[in-house]
Design an enzyme around this catalytic site. Sequence first.
Site, PDB file in Angstrom:
ATOM      1  N   ARG A 117       0.837  -1.203   0.000  1.00 50.74           N
ATOM      2  CA  ARG A 117       0.000   0.000   0.000  1.00 50.74           C
ATOM      3  C   ARG A 117       0.870   1.251   0.000  1.00 50.74           C
ATOM      4  NH1 ARG A 117      -3.089  -2.763   4.523  1.00 50.74           N
ATOM      5  NH2 ARG A 117      -4.837  -3.822   3.525  1.00 50.74           N
ATOM      6  N   PHE A 127     -11.858  -4.071  -5.333  1.00 49.62           N
ATOM      7  CA  PHE A 127     -11.838  -4.950  -4.150  1.00 49.62           C
ATOM      8  C   PHE A 127     -11.177  -4.196  -2.996  1.00 49.62           C
ATOM      9  CE2 PHE A 127     -11.423  -7.752  -7.893  1.00 49.62           C
ATOM     10  CZ  PHE A 127     -12.570  -8.533  -7.758  1.00 49.62           C
ATOM     11  N   ASP A 180     -16.307  -2.317  -4.080  1.00 47.59           N
ATOM     12  CA  ASP A 180     -16.362  -3.561  -3.334  1.00 47.59           C
ATOM     13  C   ASP A 180     -17.807  -4.053  -3.332  1.00 47.59           C
ATOM     14  OD1 ASP A 180     -14.152  -4.853  -1.172  1.00 47.59           O
ATOM     15  OD2 ASP A 180     -16.229  -5.517  -0.925  1.00 47.59           O
ATOM     16  N   ALA A 212     -17.322  -6.455  -8.916  1.00 42.31           N
ATOM     17  CA  ALA A 212     -16.167  -5.800  -9.541  1.00 42.31           C
ATOM     18  C   ALA A 212     -16.133  -6.025 -11.044  1.00 42.31           C
ATOM     19  CB  ALA A 212     -14.886  -6.310  -8.891  1.00 42.31           C
ATOM     20  N   ASP A 263      -6.877  -5.848  -6.150  1.00 41.94           N
ATOM     21  CA  ASP A 263      -6.490  -6.668  -4.994  1.00 41.94           C
ATOM     22  C   ASP A 263      -7.621  -7.651  -4.666  1.00 41.94           C
ATOM     23  OD1 ASP A 263      -5.148  -7.661  -2.792  1.00 41.94           O
ATOM     24  OD2 ASP A 263      -5.817  -6.050  -1.465  1.00 41.94           O
ATOM     25  N   CYS A 293      -3.491 -13.386  -3.961  1.00 43.53           N
ATOM     26  CA  CYS A 293      -3.256 -14.027  -2.665  1.00 43.53           C
ATOM     27  C   CYS A 293      -3.556 -15.520  -2.747  1.00 43.53           C
ATOM     28  CB  CYS A 293      -4.084 -13.366  -1.574  1.00 43.53           C
ATOM     29  SG  CYS A 293      -5.864 -13.492  -1.824  1.00 43.53           S
TER      30      CYS A 293
END
Length: 393
Positions: free
Chosen positions: A210, A226, A248, A276, A296, A336
Amino acid sequence: MQSLYLKPKEHHRIQKGHLWVFSNELASLPRDIASGETVKLFTHDKKFLGTGFYNPHSLISIRLLSRKDEEPDKDFFLKKFREALTLREKIYNSDETNAYRLVHGESDALPGLIVDRFNKAIVLQAFSAGMDIHLPLICDVLQELLQPEVIIVRNESPLRELEGLTLYKDVVRGEHSATKQTIHDAGISYEVDLFEGQKTGFFLDQRENRRVIRKFSEGAEVLDVFTNDGGFALNALYGGARSAILIDASKEALQRAERNAELNKFSDYSLVAADAFDTLDQMVESKEEFDLVVLDPPSFTKSRKNLPGALKAYKRLNKLGLQLTRNGGFLATASCSHHVSEEDFLQSVHQAALAAGCQLRLIHKSSQPFDHPVLLAMPETSYLKFACFYVTR
C-alpha cells in the site's frame, strides 16, 4: 506421548525443514490417538524427528511443533510468542504502526496458528485440531505476555473443516465493545472491526505494498478494486491523489472504508457497492480512464485442481484493469492465491496486456511483509504476489 513412525524413505522432506507429515507417509494411522493429541515422530528405523499434533482424520496427519522431545505447555508457548514478538519489535516501532501479525503459523514454528495484534486487541485463528485444543492455554499466555483489552477468536475458515473442526467466532477475553480498535500505519489511521471484518478483521499483508503506490499517486485519478477497508485508496490519497473510486461488493466493507476516509479527513473519493467484474465491464464500455488502477482480489482458488479457472479469472480482471489505465499510467495488481505461482500470475498479466493492446514495464514486485515470514522449506508459507507496471500503448 505415543510414538508414530514414517514409512521407509519418507523422512527426507521432514529432515530438510518441512513441518507436515501426510497420512500416506506414516507406517500406520492409529485410531486410538485422539485428534489433536501430541505425539512423537520417528523415522522408519526409529530415529527421533520431533513432536507434533496428530490428527487421524486429516490429510496432514502430523504438524511438527519441535525437533526436541517437548510438549506444548505454558513454557513452550511463552517461549515461541516471545521469539515472535522479538522479531516484530525489531522490524516495526510503535510510531510506525500498532498493528502486525505476531504469529504466522508454520513460519513462527506454531503450525496451524495465526495471531494478529491490533492496538490493544488480539485476534486468533486455529487451523489444526492440536492448536484448537490448546486455545485456552494460548489465550492465557498471550494475556500474561501482552495484557490485551480483548482476545477474539475468528475460527471461521473452511480449512478447519478439513481438520474436522467446527466454524465459529467468539470474544474469549474482555468485552465485546473492545472489538473495535483504531490502528495506525505509516501515517494513516484505520478503525477496524475485529469481530465483523474479514478474516482477522483487517488485511495486514498488503502493508508495504500500500505504501509503494504512494510513489505514483500524486495528482492521479485512482480506481481501487476490491477495496475492502479502503487501504490502497487511502494510501493513494495520502500520496496526493486527486480522486479515488473505491469498489467492493460488500456494503459493510465500504462503510468501514468511508469511516476510515473520514478519520483521515479525505474527501475526494466515491464508493461503489457492486460486483467488480460487472462494474469494470461497464466502465470499459463508457471509456473511462484512470492514472492508477489497483486490483487486490480475494483468492480465486483454494485448490490446485481449480488453477486453470483461476488463471483465466486473473487474465480477465487484469485485462479490464489495463483497459481502464491511461497511456502512461500505472497498474498495481495482486494475487493471494497460494496455488498460483508468481510465474503463472505474471504470465496471466502479460497475456492480459497482449489482449488489451498494452505495453507493460514491471517497475516493482514484492511478496508478503516482514511480519508474514516464509519458510524456504515450506512453499506453503508463501502466498502473496504483488506487482506494479507502467502502462503504455
